[in-house]
Design a protein around this motif. Structure first.
Motif, PDB file in Angstrom:
ATOM      1  N   ASP A   9       0.680  -0.632   0.285  1.00  0.00           N
ATOM      2  CA  ASP A   9      -0.191   0.058   0.207  1.00  0.00           C
ATOM      3  C   ASP A   9       1.364   1.372   0.038  1.00  0.00           C
ATOM      4  OD1 ASP A   9      -2.312  -1.418  -0.072  1.00  0.00           O
ATOM      5  OD2 ASP A   9      -1.956  -1.553   2.334  1.00  0.00           O
ATOM      6  N   GLY A  10       2.455   1.207  -0.080  1.00  0.00           N
ATOM      7  CA  GLY A  10       2.753   2.539  -0.226  1.00  0.00           C
ATOM      8  C   GLY A  10       3.467   2.688   1.800  1.00  0.00           C
ATOM      9  N   ASP A  11       3.128   2.132   2.357  1.00  0.00           N
ATOM     10  CA  ASP A  11       3.088   2.615   3.907  1.00  0.00           C
ATOM     11  C   ASP A  11       4.523   1.933   4.111  1.00  0.00           C
ATOM     12  OD1 ASP A  11       1.031   3.672   4.392  1.00  0.00           O
ATOM     13  OD2 ASP A  11      -0.569   2.126   5.136  1.00  0.00           O
ATOM     14  N   LEU A  12       5.146   1.920   5.688  1.00  0.00           N
ATOM     15  CA  LEU A  12       6.657   1.653   5.980  1.00  0.00           C
ATOM     16  C   LEU A  12       6.074  -0.010   6.495  1.00  0.00           C
ATOM     17  CD1 LEU A  12       8.070   4.368   8.030  1.00  0.00           C
ATOM     18  CD2 LEU A  12       8.662   3.335   5.468  1.00  0.00           C
ATOM     19  N   ASP A  13       6.846  -0.819   6.111  1.00  0.00           N
ATOM     20  CA  ASP A  13       6.445  -1.634   7.141  1.00  0.00           C
ATOM     21  C   ASP A  13       7.429  -2.101   7.794  1.00  0.00           C
ATOM     22  OD1 ASP A  13       6.930  -4.842   7.001  1.00  0.00           O
ATOM     23  OD2 ASP A  13       7.648  -4.763   5.308  1.00  0.00           O
ATOM     24  N   ILE A  14       6.581  -2.179   9.020  1.00  0.00           N
ATOM     25  CA  ILE A  14       6.413  -2.212  10.473  1.00  0.00           C
ATOM     26  C   ILE A  14       6.535  -3.841  10.876  1.00  0.00           C
ATOM     27  CG2 ILE A  14       7.027   0.228  10.928  1.00  0.00           C
ATOM     28  CD1 ILE A  14       4.435   0.049  12.097  1.00  0.00           C
TER      29      ILE A  14
END
Length: 127
Positions: A9-14
């Motif tokens: 989705d383009g969010d940071l992978d945490i």
């Protein structure tokens, strides 16, 4: 590489409550390319010259031609570190929705093919 990994989705992978770095060069180029098209000129406080001049050259600008916008998009893509060339730029217009979509096929310097659209995500195409 010093690019933080992003989700689909383009969010940071945490995942696992940790930030991870991108380990695949092609994925890094795809993320940087998508990021370039998501940033408006002047939006980032640390570098006001970074970003796409959407308001200045595209949106609501009298006399902005489709050819000029396509040229600008190609220039922004080819100036992205890791990009060797833009192989194709496809423009789709929907007059009813007043929407124009720009889809790109970009060749990375590693030889990988990256596909995506302006304002969206880019992915490494297999095969």
């Amino acid at each position: 590489m010093s690019t933080l990994l992003q989700t689909a989705d383009g969010d940071l992978d945490i995942a696992g409550h940790t930030l991870r770095l991108v380990t695949a060069p092609d994925v890094e180029v795809a993320q940087k390319l998508a990021g370039r098209f998501r940033l408006f000129l002047g939006e980032w406080a640390f570098d006001p010259l970074a970003g796409v001049p959407y308001f200045e050259r595209i949106l609501g600008t009298k006399g902005a031609t489709l050819a000029a916008v396509e040229t600008l998009i190609q220039r922004i893509a080819t100036e992205c570190p890791g990009v060797a060339a833009v192989e194709s730029l496809t423009t789709e217009q929907d007059a009813t929705l007043r929407l124009t979509t720009f889809k790109l096929r970009v060749r990375a310097q590693t030889g990988a093919l990256l596909v995506g659209q302006v304002g969206g995500l880019f992915r490494v195409e297999e095969g």
